[in-house]
Every structure is written in structure tokens, then in C-alpha cells.
Design a protein around this motif. Structure first.
Motif, PDB file in Angstrom:
ATOM      1  N   SER A  94     -10.543  -5.800  -0.314  1.00  0.00           N
ATOM      2  CA  SER A  94     -11.381  -4.610   0.086  1.00  0.00           C
ATOM      3  C   SER A  94     -10.674  -3.898   1.563  1.00  0.00           C
ATOM      4  O   SER A  94     -10.272  -3.833   1.307  1.00  0.00           O
ATOM      5  CB  SER A  94     -12.815  -6.172   0.977  1.00  0.00           C
ATOM      6  N   ARG A  95     -11.900  -3.218   1.246  1.00  0.00           N
ATOM      7  CA  ARG A  95     -11.453  -1.440   1.516  1.00  0.00           C
ATOM      8  C   ARG A  95     -11.127  -2.328   4.041  1.00  0.00           C
ATOM      9  O   ARG A  95     -10.407  -2.084   4.065  1.00  0.00           O
ATOM     10  CB  ARG A  95     -12.361  -0.925   1.628  1.00  0.00           C
ATOM     11  N   GLY A 142      -5.962  -5.878  -4.818  1.00  0.00           N
ATOM     12  CA  GLY A 142      -6.450  -6.747  -4.822  1.00  0.00           C
ATOM     13  C   GLY A 142      -7.419  -7.037  -4.182  1.00  0.00           C
ATOM     14  O   GLY A 142      -8.021  -8.393  -3.321  1.00  0.00           O
ATOM     15  N   ALA A 175      -7.737  -0.529  -1.902  1.00  0.00           N
ATOM     16  CA  ALA A 175      -8.003  -1.863  -1.556  1.00  0.00           C
ATOM     17  C   ALA A 175      -8.183  -2.534  -2.879  1.00  0.00           C
ATOM     18  O   ALA A 175      -7.921  -3.177  -3.249  1.00  0.00           O
ATOM     19  CB  ALA A 175      -9.154  -1.744  -1.381  1.00  0.00           C
ATOM     20  N   ALA A 176      -8.518  -1.647  -4.635  1.00  0.00           N
ATOM     21  CA  ALA A 176      -9.120  -2.444  -5.006  1.00  0.00           C
ATOM     22  C   ALA A 176      -7.743  -2.307  -6.318  1.00  0.00           C
ATOM     23  O   ALA A 176      -7.775  -3.428  -6.993  1.00  0.00           O
ATOM     24  CB  ALA A 176      -9.977  -1.228  -6.028  1.00  0.00           C
ATOM     25  N   LEU A 177      -6.996  -1.083  -5.834  1.00  0.00           N
ATOM     26  CA  LEU A 177      -5.383  -1.590  -7.048  1.00  0.00           C
ATOM     27  C   LEU A 177      -4.518  -2.559  -6.246  1.00  0.00           C
ATOM     28  O   LEU A 177      -3.324  -3.460  -7.008  1.00  0.00           O
ATOM     29  CB  LEU A 177      -5.197   0.121  -7.344  1.00  0.00           C
ATOM     30  N   CYS A 230       0.942  -1.091   0.118  1.00  0.00           N
ATOM     31  CA  CYS A 230      -0.397   0.028  -0.085  1.00  0.00           C
ATOM     32  C   CYS A 230       1.148   1.263   0.118  1.00  0.00           C
ATOM     33  O   CYS A 230       0.841   2.320  -0.715  1.00  0.00           O
ATOM     34  CB  CYS A 230      -1.049   0.496   1.055  1.00  0.00           C
ATOM     35  N   ARG A 269     -10.367   3.346  -0.985  1.00  0.00           N
ATOM     36  CA  ARG A 269     -11.090   2.513  -1.917  1.00  0.00           C
ATOM     37  C   ARG A 269     -10.673   2.651  -2.673  1.00  0.00           C
ATOM     38  O   ARG A 269     -10.003   0.610  -3.217  1.00  0.00           O
ATOM     39  CB  ARG A 269     -12.409   3.186  -1.918  1.00  0.00           C
ATOM     40  N   MET A 270      -9.891   3.195  -3.803  1.00  0.00           N
ATOM     41  CA  MET A 270      -8.904   3.013  -4.818  1.00  0.00           C
ATOM     42  C   MET A 270      -7.879   2.031  -4.386  1.00  0.00           C
ATOM     43  O   MET A 270      -7.435   1.367  -5.138  1.00  0.00           O
ATOM     44  CB  MET A 270      -8.857   4.100  -5.649  1.00  0.00           C
TER      45      MET A 270
END
Length: 101
Positions: A37-38, A35, A31-33, A12, A28-29
Motif C-alpha cells: 500500500s502507499r 505490491g 507502491a502498486a509495482l 523502491c 502510488r504507482m
């Protein structure tokens, strides 16, 4: 679990260093990057600085660097180049971190 959490925090932090200037970047972004969950990302940061705090500090460091090296003509320009979505957001974050220190 701890090793995985430390690894996720490191991944991160690397993403934050690479993408902090994007004003859309948030937990949120990230977490998505990554792979995950938030919620999983937040759990990995329990007992450490939150994702939002790490991102805000990185952006504040960038503002300080841009101003001290005169690579930005104004504080507003430095804040914008550092990923703050508005001067007010920058001002609020700066206040939070300078009063907490």
C-alpha cells in the motif's frame, strides 16, 4: 521491521532507477509495482527521504547528466526525457532542491 523497511526502500530505489523517465511514475504507482500500500511504502521511508523526494532527485540527476553530456538539445527536452510532466514541474522541483541544499 527495520530490515524489511530497508529492503522495501532498496526495492523502491531500484524501481525508480529503472522507471524514473515515465512521467506517470509516482508514489502510488511505485507502491502498486512493489505490491504494497502507499501507506506502507510511506512508513518504510519514515526518517529517510520521502518517495517523492527520491524520485524528484533521480529525475534532477538525469536532467543534469543529459545537459552536461549534451544528449539533450535544451533544458525542456532534458526535463521531458527525465520524466518531468512539464517544464514548470521541473522548475519547481529544481528550486525546492537547490534552495534546500
Amino acid at each position: 521491521m527495520r530490515d524489511r523497511s530497508a529492503e522495501l526502500r532498496t526495492r523502491c530505489a531500484v524501481l525508480i532507477d529503472e522507471k524514473f523517465a515515465d512521467p506517470r511514475l509516482d508514489a502510488r504507482m511505485l507502491a502498486a509495482l512493489l505490491g504494497v500500500s502507499r501507506r506502507h511504502l510511506d512508513r518504510a521511508h519514515q526518517g529517510h527521504d520521502s518517495v517523492g523526494d527520491v524520485l524528484a532527485r533521480r529525475r534532477l540527476e538525469s536532467v543534469a547528466d543529459l545537459i552536461s553530456t549534451r544528449r539533450a538539445p535544451s533544458l525542456l527536452a532534458a526535463a521531458t526525457l527525465s520524466g518531468f510532466s512539464s517544464y514548470e514541474t521541473f522548475r519547481r522541483q529544481r528550486h525546492l532542491f537547490t534552495t534546500a541544499a
